[in-house]
Design a protein around this motif. Structure first.
Motif: not given
Length: 237
Positions: A22-35, A48-63
């Protein structure tokens, strides 16, 4: 705008995709931290912007945040944290995240945070060169150009600030010696209500001060019981 969102909850991603469209933003979703980290490092010019969950498989968002900041201090980063993880929020802010949103959250809240985070960021094609006045702010030892986001402190460039760190310094330096409370900084820099989360300001000020010291004496001073001020005058003691 192209967003990279690293979030392992596919239902959340599907819901947010509708709001982003609705905001005309393109988004790529990835479900694994390392990937997700590998994808960003290979194609960082796309996002242009990253959104990171803290708890992720692979490596966490803080890393991921820490690794991204090693190669790009400018890209805006918003972190998603679980409800009672104040330490994660503070750690994320101290290593360079620009904002955080606590789960569970409303999609409209996240959209508002995204808009607030990127509002002052401008692409090179949008810059307006000021030939007569190169710098918007000139104090005793600091020069700032808001359009180019160029900072000269003690005659040396300062280039590794995150977007929010830049905005904090700009706000303080635009009114030298004026004392800003944490609430005022939250309102002016983040542009929305934080409902008393003053640790957000403290975490960003701490990191900003560390970077400023690379160029010379500290220019952001604590006024105990009130807040912070910028002062680079030669008579400051």
């Amino acid at each position: 705008m192209h967003i990279l969102m690293i979030e392992d909850n596919e239902s959340v991603c599907e819901m947010l995709e509708m709001f982003f469209e609705k905001e005309d933003w393109e988004v790529t979703f990835i479900h694994d931290g390392q990937e997700g980290l590998d994808t960003y490092l290979k194609h960082q010019e796309k996002y242009d912007l990253l959104i990171l969950d803290i708890m992720l498989p692979g490596i966490d968002g803080i890393t991921i945040c820490r690794e991204v900041r090693k190669v790009d201090p400018q890209v805006p980063i918003i972190m998603l944290t679980a409800k009672d993880t104040e330490s994660d929020e503070v750690i994320g802010l101290e290593i360079g995240a620009d904002d955080y949103v606590t789960k569970p959250f409303s999609p409209l809240t996240l959209v508002a945070r995204i808009k607030s985070t990127v509002r002052r960021m401008k692409t090179p094609g949008q810059l307006e060169v000021k030939e007569e006045n190169l710098y918007d702010i000139e104090t005793d030892h600091l020069k700032i150009n808001e359009n180019t986001r160029e900072i000269i402190l003690y005659d040396e460039p300062l280039e590794d600030l995150t977007p929010k760190e830049f905005d904090l310094l700009y706000t303080l330096a635009n009114s030298p010696r004026r004392v800003f409370s944490r609430e005022q900084l939250l309102e002016q820099v983040w542009e929305y209500e934080y409902f008393g989360n003053e640790r957000t300001v403290d975490a960003h000020i701490k990191k900003l001060r560390q970077k400023l010291l690379k160029n010379g004496p500290q220019v952001i001073q604590t006024v105990w019981g009130v807040g912070y001020k910028f002062d680079d005058s030669d008579d400051f003691e």
